[in-house]
Enzyme design. Structure first.
Site, PDB file in Angstrom:
ATOM      1  N   CYS A  39       0.860  -1.185   0.000  1.00 56.02           N
ATOM      2  CA  CYS A  39       0.000   0.000   0.000  1.00 56.02           C
ATOM      3  C   CYS A  39       0.893   1.230   0.000  1.00 56.02           C
ATOM      4  O   CYS A  39       1.875   1.279   0.747  1.00 56.02           O
ATOM      5  CB  CYS A  39      -0.888  -0.020   1.244  1.00 56.02           C
ATOM      6  SG  CYS A  39      -1.989   1.398   1.376  1.00 56.02           S
TER       7      CYS A  39
ATOM      8  N   HIS B  27      -8.900  -3.728  -2.687  1.00 56.13           N
ATOM      9  CA  HIS B  27      -7.943  -3.046  -1.803  1.00 56.13           C
ATOM     10  C   HIS B  27      -8.315  -1.564  -1.672  1.00 56.13           C
ATOM     11  O   HIS B  27      -8.365  -1.013  -0.564  1.00 56.13           O
ATOM     12  CB  HIS B  27      -6.522  -3.204  -2.363  1.00 56.13           C
ATOM     13  CG  HIS B  27      -5.470  -2.462  -1.597  1.00 56.13           C
ATOM     14  ND1 HIS B  27      -4.446  -3.092  -0.929  1.00 56.13           N
ATOM     15  CD2 HIS B  27      -5.272  -1.122  -1.402  1.00 56.13           C
ATOM     16  CE1 HIS B  27      -3.682  -2.173  -0.342  1.00 56.13           C
ATOM     17  NE2 HIS B  27      -4.163  -0.970  -0.632  1.00 56.13           N
ATOM     18  N   GLU B  28      -8.601  -0.921  -2.809  1.00 58.68           N
ATOM     19  CA  GLU B  28      -8.938   0.516  -2.786  1.00 58.68           C
ATOM     20  C   GLU B  28     -10.297   0.743  -2.137  1.00 58.68           C
ATOM     21  O   GLU B  28     -10.479   1.696  -1.373  1.00 58.68           O
ATOM     22  CB  GLU B  28      -8.897   1.108  -4.197  1.00 58.68           C
ATOM     23  CG  GLU B  28      -7.542   1.014  -4.887  1.00 58.68           C
ATOM     24  CD  GLU B  28      -6.381   1.501  -4.050  1.00 58.68           C
ATOM     25  OE1 GLU B  28      -6.553   2.443  -3.258  1.00 58.68           O
ATOM     26  OE2 GLU B  28      -5.283   0.914  -4.166  1.00 58.68           O
TER      27      GLU B  28
ATOM     28  N   HIS C 164     -10.226   1.028   1.525  1.00 59.42           N
ATOM     29  CA  HIS C 164      -9.781   2.331   2.056  1.00 59.42           C
ATOM     30  C   HIS C 164     -10.969   3.250   2.350  1.00 59.42           C
ATOM     31  O   HIS C 164     -10.905   4.072   3.267  1.00 59.42           O
ATOM     32  CB  HIS C 164      -8.868   3.033   1.042  1.00 59.42           C
ATOM     33  CG  HIS C 164      -7.427   2.621   1.110  1.00 59.42           C
ATOM     34  ND1 HIS C 164      -6.650   2.807   2.224  1.00 59.42           N
ATOM     35  CD2 HIS C 164      -6.610   2.050   0.181  1.00 59.42           C
ATOM     36  CE1 HIS C 164      -5.413   2.373   1.983  1.00 59.42           C
ATOM     37  NE2 HIS C 164      -5.372   1.893   0.754  1.00 59.42           N
TER      38      HIS C 164
HETATM   39 ZN   LIG Z   1      -3.710   1.009  -0.060  1.00 55.03          ZN
END
Ligand SMILES: [Zn+2]
Length: 190
Positions: free
Chosen positions: A107, A149-150, A153
């Site tokens: 990340c 993954h995004e 966030h």
């Molecule tokens: Zn990330």
């Protein structure tokens, strides 16, 4: 403008982000800045909270990863084609496959750390694209991993949250170093 990337330890990375309102007039500039920031950091994805904007927006660029793979890896990791370069506004993942797989993730907000993370192999996601057109897309393989993954966030989740407790413990010391500002990154951070 290249924006500094927020490092692990900042509360914005643990914030549940809010939807972008229809009348939000800073959106074109924010998207342009995020693409420029992603390109300069050589990342594959960037979420708005990583540039200190707790908004439901992220970008994913998996085409360059596809281009760097050999043919076998392309067939395995990109079963639905050559990757994407896409903007996701106010996204909602509506379907995730029961089939899962593990691969290494890092990340931009946590330089110097990587871990193998188990995630669904494919997902369906509804979102507005950069032209504010509603899209419903299904992604698989590595692109689906980057999107998940995004997406995490936007809900204040980081990839190591998915790890089993023992593996999380093994990362704890390195995470603490990043949190204290002891890291090296090849791009501007704060
Ligand atoms: Zn990330």
């Amino acid at each position: 403008m290249i924006l500094p990337i927020i490092a692990y330890g900042h509360t914005v990375l643990r914030t549940t982000c809010t939807d972008i309102p229809a009348d939000f007039d800073g959106l074109p500039q924010l998207m342009a800045d995020m693409w420029q920031t992603l390109e300069s950091s050589r990342g594959v994805g960037l979420a708005a909270p990583q540039v200190n904007r707790p908004l439901r927006l992220f970008i994913v660029e998996s085409q360059s990863t596809f281009e760097h793979l050999d043919e076998d890896e392309r067939l395995t990791l990109f079963p639905d084609g050559g990757g994407i370069r896409e903007t996701f506004i106010n996204p909602v993942i509506t379907v995730a496959s029961a089939q899962t797989w593990e691969d290494e993730e890092g990340c931009l907000s946590i330089p110097g750390l990587w871990a193998r993370v188990k995630r669904p192999w494919s997902i369906t996601i509804e979102y507005l694209d950069a032209t504010l057109q509603r899209q419903v897309r299904t992604y698989t393989g590595l692109t689906a991993r980057m999107v998940q993954h995004e997406y995490d966030h936007l809900d204040g989740r980081l990839y190591f949250d998915h790890l089993p407790p023992l593996q999380k413990k093994l990362l704890a010391g390195k995470l603490e170093k990043v949190r204290k500002g002891h890291y090296r990154a090849a791009y501007p951070m704060k």
